[in-house]
Design a protein around this motif. Structure first.
Motif, PDB file in Angstrom:
ATOM      1  N   GLU A 251       0.830  -1.209   0.000  1.00 51.22           N
ATOM      2  CA  GLU A 251       0.000   0.000   0.000  1.00 51.22           C
ATOM      3  C   GLU A 251       0.861   1.255   0.000  1.00 51.22           C
ATOM      4  O   GLU A 251       0.570   2.219  -0.698  1.00 51.22           O
ATOM      5  N   ALA A 252       1.926   1.212   0.800  1.00 51.14           N
ATOM      6  CA  ALA A 252       2.826   2.368   0.860  1.00 51.14           C
ATOM      7  C   ALA A 252       3.481   2.598  -0.499  1.00 51.14           C
ATOM      8  O   ALA A 252       3.650   3.734  -0.941  1.00 51.14           O
ATOM      9  N   ARG A 253       3.838   1.504  -1.187  1.00 52.21           N
ATOM     10  CA  ARG A 253       4.434   1.627  -2.529  1.00 52.21           C
ATOM     11  C   ARG A 253       3.429   2.243  -3.498  1.00 52.21           C
ATOM     12  O   ARG A 253       3.784   3.120  -4.290  1.00 52.21           O
ATOM     13  N   GLN A 254       2.181   1.760  -3.412  1.00 55.18           N
ATOM     14  CA  GLN A 254       1.150   2.295  -4.297  1.00 55.18           C
ATOM     15  C   GLN A 254       0.926   3.784  -4.047  1.00 55.18           C
ATOM     16  O   GLN A 254       0.773   4.560  -4.977  1.00 55.18           O
ATOM     17  N   SER A 255       0.911   4.165  -2.781  1.00 52.38           N
ATOM     18  CA  SER A 255       0.657   5.579  -2.489  1.00 52.38           C
ATOM     19  C   SER A 255       1.818   6.445  -2.983  1.00 52.38           C
ATOM     20  O   SER A 255       1.607   7.554  -3.459  1.00 52.38           O
ATOM     21  N   LEU A 256       3.044   5.933  -2.914  1.00 52.83           N
ATOM     22  CA  LEU A 256       4.183   6.691  -3.460  1.00 52.83           C
ATOM     23  C   LEU A 256       4.029   6.859  -4.968  1.00 52.83           C
ATOM     24  O   LEU A 256       4.280   7.931  -5.511  1.00 52.83           O
ATOM     25  N   GLN A 257       3.612   5.798  -5.637  1.00 45.93           N
ATOM     26  CA  GLN A 257       3.453   5.851  -7.094  1.00 45.93           C
ATOM     27  C   GLN A 257       2.314   6.765  -7.508  1.00 45.93           C
ATOM     28  O   GLN A 257       2.366   7.413  -8.544  1.00 45.93           O
ATOM     29  N   ARG A 258       1.275   6.778  -6.670  1.00 47.16           N
ATOM     30  CA  ARG A 258       0.088   7.554  -6.994  1.00 47.16           C
ATOM     31  C   ARG A 258       0.301   9.042  -6.688  1.00 47.16           C
ATOM     32  O   ARG A 258       0.030   9.900  -7.500  1.00 47.16           O
ATOM     33  N   ASP A 259       0.837   9.330  -5.498  1.00 49.31           N
ATOM     34  CA  ASP A 259       0.884  10.710  -5.023  1.00 49.31           C
ATOM     35  C   ASP A 259       1.983  11.541  -5.667  1.00 49.31           C
ATOM     36  O   ASP A 259       1.809  12.729  -5.881  1.00 49.31           O
ATOM     37  N   SER A 262       6.804  11.230 -10.085  1.00 45.36           N
ATOM     38  CA  SER A 262       8.111  11.683 -10.593  1.00 45.36           C
ATOM     39  C   SER A 262       9.156  11.716  -9.490  1.00 45.36           C
ATOM     40  O   SER A 262      10.328  11.456  -9.722  1.00 45.36           O
ATOM     41  N   ARG A 263       8.714  11.991  -8.278  1.00 45.35           N
ATOM     42  CA  ARG A 263       9.679  12.016  -7.184  1.00 45.35           C
ATOM     43  C   ARG A 263      10.217  10.602  -6.917  1.00 45.35           C
ATOM     44  O   ARG A 263      11.405  10.400  -6.695  1.00 45.35           O
ATOM     45  N   LEU A 264       9.304   9.610  -6.976  1.00 45.80           N
ATOM     46  CA  LEU A 264       9.721   8.220  -6.770  1.00 45.80           C
ATOM     47  C   LEU A 264      10.661   7.773  -7.893  1.00 45.80           C
ATOM     48  O   LEU A 264      11.729   7.211  -7.643  1.00 45.80           O
ATOM     49  N   GLU A 265      10.264   8.070  -9.136  1.00 50.50           N
ATOM     50  CA  GLU A 265      11.109   7.695 -10.273  1.00 50.50           C
ATOM     51  C   GLU A 265      12.476   8.359 -10.187  1.00 50.50           C
ATOM     52  O   GLU A 265      13.504   7.758 -10.478  1.00 50.50           O
ATOM     53  N   ASP A 266      12.472   9.611  -9.769  1.00 52.92           N
ATOM     54  CA  ASP A 266      13.731  10.347  -9.637  1.00 52.92           C
ATOM     55  C   ASP A 266      14.643   9.665  -8.615  1.00 52.92           C
ATOM     56  O   ASP A 266      15.833   9.475  -8.837  1.00 52.92           O
ATOM     57  N   ARG A 267      14.054   9.269  -7.509  1.00 55.03           N
ATOM     58  CA  ARG A 267      14.825   8.616  -6.449  1.00 55.03           C
ATOM     59  C   ARG A 267      15.473   7.330  -6.977  1.00 55.03           C
ATOM     60  O   ARG A 267      16.655   7.065  -6.762  1.00 55.03           O
ATOM     61  N   VAL A 268      14.661   6.546  -7.705  1.00 52.15           N
ATOM     62  CA  VAL A 268      15.135   5.263  -8.234  1.00 52.15           C
ATOM     63  C   VAL A 268      16.229   5.473  -9.287  1.00 52.15           C
ATOM     64  O   VAL A 268      17.289   4.845  -9.245  1.00 52.15           O
ATOM     65  N   TRP A 269      15.975   6.386 -10.215  1.00 56.44           N
ATOM     66  CA  TRP A 269      16.940   6.592 -11.304  1.00 56.44           C
ATOM     67  C   TRP A 269      18.216   7.291 -10.845  1.00 56.44           C
ATOM     68  O   TRP A 269      19.290   7.049 -11.374  1.00 56.44           O
ATOM     69  N   ARG A 270      18.110   8.170  -9.866  1.00 56.07           N
ATOM     70  CA  ARG A 270      19.326   8.760  -9.288  1.00 56.07           C
ATOM     71  C   ARG A 270      20.172   7.662  -8.660  1.00 56.07           C
ATOM     72  O   ARG A 270      21.393   7.644  -8.770  1.00 56.07           O
ATOM     73  N   ALA A 271      19.497   6.739  -7.975  1.00 56.18           N
ATOM     74  CA  ALA A 271      20.214   5.628  -7.353  1.00 56.18           C
ATOM     75  C   ALA A 271      20.934   4.832  -8.432  1.00 56.18           C
ATOM     76  O   ALA A 271      22.119   4.511  -8.313  1.00 56.18           O
ATOM     77  N   TYR A 272      20.207   4.522  -9.505  1.00 60.08           N
ATOM     78  CA  TYR A 272      20.835   3.782 -10.612  1.00 60.08           C
ATOM     79  C   TYR A 272      22.016   4.575 -11.174  1.00 60.08           C
ATOM     80  O   TYR A 272      23.084   4.025 -11.437  1.00 60.08           O
ATOM     81  N   GLY A 273      21.816   5.876 -11.345  1.00 64.15           N
ATOM     82  CA  GLY A 273      22.878   6.717 -11.884  1.00 64.15           C
ATOM     83  C   GLY A 273      24.156   6.626 -11.059  1.00 64.15           C
ATOM     84  O   GLY A 273      25.250   6.453 -11.605  1.00 64.15           O
ATOM     85  N   VAL A 274      24.000   6.718  -9.769  1.00 64.04           N
ATOM     86  CA  VAL A 274      25.175   6.640  -8.885  1.00 64.04           C
ATOM     87  C   VAL A 274      25.814   5.260  -8.992  1.00 64.04           C
ATOM     88  O   VAL A 274      27.036   5.123  -9.161  1.00 64.04           O
ATOM     89  N   GLY A 300       8.655  -2.108 -11.516  1.00 65.79           N
ATOM     90  CA  GLY A 300       8.653  -2.041 -12.972  1.00 65.79           C
ATOM     91  C   GLY A 300       9.097  -0.687 -13.512  1.00 65.79           C
ATOM     92  O   GLY A 300       8.871  -0.366 -14.675  1.00 65.79           O
ATOM     93  N   LEU A 301       9.736   0.129 -12.660  1.00 60.87           N
ATOM     94  CA  LEU A 301      10.187   1.449 -13.107  1.00 60.87           C
ATOM     95  C   LEU A 301      11.511   1.350 -13.855  1.00 60.87           C
ATOM     96  O   LEU A 301      11.860   2.214 -14.646  1.00 60.87           O
ATOM     97  N   VAL A 302      12.270   0.276 -13.564  1.00 62.00           N
ATOM     98  CA  VAL A 302      13.553   0.061 -14.223  1.00 62.00           C
ATOM     99  C   VAL A 302      13.497  -1.317 -14.872  1.00 62.00           C
ATOM    100  O   VAL A 302      13.257  -2.306 -14.185  1.00 62.00           O
ATOM    101  N   GLY A 303      13.692  -1.362 -16.179  1.00 67.49           N
ATOM    102  CA  GLY A 303      13.673  -2.657 -16.848  1.00 67.49           C
ATOM    103  C   GLY A 303      15.087  -3.107 -17.166  1.00 67.49           C
ATOM    104  O   GLY A 303      16.021  -2.314 -17.123  1.00 67.49           O
ATOM    105  N   GLY A 304      15.232  -4.399 -17.479  1.00 69.83           N
ATOM    106  CA  GLY A 304      16.528  -4.889 -17.927  1.00 69.83           C
ATOM    107  C   GLY A 304      17.468  -5.356 -16.826  1.00 69.83           C
ATOM    108  O   GLY A 304      18.439  -6.041 -17.080  1.00 69.83           O
TER     109      GLY A 304
END
Lengths: 352, 164
Positions: A251-259, A262-274, A300-304
């Motif tokens: 539920e917490a994951r869903q609320s992050l994705q819903r609310d 872009s902030r969640l995606e940014d967090r994930v992709w910045r992590a990948y970037g580092v 499912g925000l990062v594939g591969g």
């Protein structure tokens, strides 16, 4: 040393394939046993400890014949190898840092590891991927029966299996489920989980880390009480709350994705970037970023990038593992460089 | 988020519940302060004397060693258990029964094992129960048939097995 062949791989339990594997990393059952007729460790002399190590090693090799187990003599092992086994969750820090005859019997998939001469003569551990309380218990119970036929345990009808520390007496059973709860940490709801667990006598511990490092998004939920409840009741206590924890995290994951997607995606992709580009990275930062990446892959925000690879990186980027992979002793600063290199090798250009 | 009770800065990620004879105390501290205090979260091992110190105020080594009788099997004194938090041998549970049971009850909320029993004892238990049941049945039959000599013999057999 034979354990060298483990470097570069990780145990089956990190496969990330079991039930609820996006949240529950692994299920572990531990049984504490002592061989009847011998004193506990504190009072056993070196000859008795040697005899115990030999008896137990022999009995366990019979019990696990089909699995072709490996015995590691921890007393004679190098410090780096001991650390390596700790990082893989195959032995405890106490066994690594102890003294005298002691060792561990490990099956090659690393689903069973039996520590000999730790706090108790026997610490039998079965570790499975995902949420598998029943299967894990069945395996541990069967191995325990087979071992008891060969070496009768110290047991009393009143207090059950007798252990060196009275906190483990009775069933000697500890069921631990390792969970990844990044969304509950981000949304600051994790304290509620701690509170709910403490109400029903379950312990929650932060997991991973080197020295003073702050706790991560990984937690271990386990029973505290070992006496006065049957194994079945202990398993049921855990089973009564685990699905709730999983649901709560979802539920917490869903609320992050819903609310704020872009902030969640940014967090994930910045992590990948580092992770994919840094030139030096501490184990603390790697742990934090890998946790965010793991969340991103599971959503499912990062594939591969496959989840097993991410799971393994938590173990393979720890100090002893890096040094084994590089076949060299490394100072902390050099380790951070080696860690960044290794992460780049494994992650760069992998995403879709 | 709970803040560390020691440094009042970092988030408290280590949660300790200390059960003493009088109360249940909780402490919430951060990983850094926990480490300074020698509490390791990784493999969940507490300081060696942590548990012993909960049983009673820590005695000096000399006091501890001299106080009370030693276990006849391993020679450990109760004070040594209190100081180290570890028993010396399985017989300590019998030798220090009176002092250990209250502690065990505080930790587990129980003093009777209800879980798994080694197969050997399970089988012995079954055999024993079967034999007891047979003897009781035969005794009843003997009494019914007024075979008193046989009844006395059966009663003695039951007594020998610890049955009244």
């Amino acid at each position: 040393m034979a354990i060298g062949r483990f470097a570069g791989t990780a145990g089956e339990w990190l496969r990330g394939a079991g039930p609820e594997a996006d949240i529950v990393i692994s299920t572990r059952i531990r049984l504490a046993r002592n061989v009847d007729g011998f004193p506990f460790q504190t009072r056993a002399n070196p000859e008795q400890r040697r005899e115990l190590a030999d008896l137990l090693q022999g009995a366990l090799k019979e019990v696990l014949t089909k699995e072709r187990p490996l015995y590691v003599d921890v007393e004679k092992a190098l410090d780096l190898d001991r650390q390596f086994l700790v990082e893989r969750h195959l032995i405890s820090r106490d066994l690594a840092g102890g003294e005298g005859p002691r060792g561990v019997v490990v099956t090659p998939p690393e689903d069973v590891s039996v520590m000999i001469n730790e706090e108790d003569h026997v610490r039998l551990q079965v570790l499975h991927t995902g949420y598998q309380v029943r299967d894990t218990w069945k395996r541990a119970d069967a191995l325990d029966d087979a071992l008891q036929e060969r070496l009768p345990p110290a047991f009393s009808s009143r207090l059950g299996y007798l252990t060196a520390c009275p906190t483990n007496v009775g069933t000697g059973l500890r069921v631990s489920v390792m969970v990844h709860l990044p969304a509950l940490v981000i949304t600051k709801h994790i304290e509620k989980v701690f509170y709910a667990m403490s109400k029903i006598n379950l312990a929650v511990r932060g997991l991973y880390g080197e020295g003073t490092q702050a706790a991560s998004d990984f937690f271990q939920i386990s029973n505290q009480v070992t006496l006065g409840k049957t194994e079945e009741e202990i398993l049921k206590t855990l089973e009564s709350v685990l699905p709730e924890v999983v649901r709560y995290e979802r539920e917490a994951r869903q609320s992050l994705q819903r609310d704020n997607p872009s902030r969640l995606e940014d967090r994930v992709w910045r992590a990948y970037g580092v992770l994919a580009h840094a030139r030096t990275i501490t184990s603390e930062e790697a742990l934090e970023k890998l946790s965010a990446l793991r969340l991103g892959v599971n959503l499912g925000l990062v594939g591969g990038v496959d989840i097993q690879a991410v799971n393994e990186l938590f173990i393979l980027t720890q100090p002893a593992h890096l040094q084994k992979l590089r076949k060299d002793e490394l100072e902390p600063a050099a380790r951070d460089v080696a860690r960044a290199e290794y992460l780049r090798e494994r992650l760069k250009g992998k995403t879709k | 988020m709970i803040v560390c009770e020691v440094c009042k800065k970092q988030p408290a990620t280590v949660h300790l519940t200390e059960i003493t004879p009088d109360a249940r105390k909780e402490a919430h501290i951060c990983a850094r302060c926990a480490d300074k205090k020698g509490i390791h979260t990784g493999s969940a091992s507490l300081p060696a004397n942590f548990l012993g110190s909960l049983v009673a105020p820590e005695p000096t080594a000399e006091e501890g060693a001299s106080r009370g009788a030693a276990c006849p099997k391993c020679g450990i004194h109760f004070g040594e258990f209190r100081a180290a938090g570890r028993l010396g041998c399985p017989n300590d549970y019998t030798a220090f029964r009176k002092r250990l049971l209250p502690f065990i009850e505080r930790v587990h909320g129980a003093v009777q094992h209800t879980g798994k029993v080694p197969r050997r004892l399970r089988e012995e238990g079954t055999e024993r129960n079967e034999r007891l049941a047979r003897l009781r049945r035969e005794l009843k039959e003997a009494v019914d048939r007024e075979e008193f000599e046989r009844a006395v013999q059966l009663r003695d057999e039951l007594r020998a097995m610890g049955e009244a």
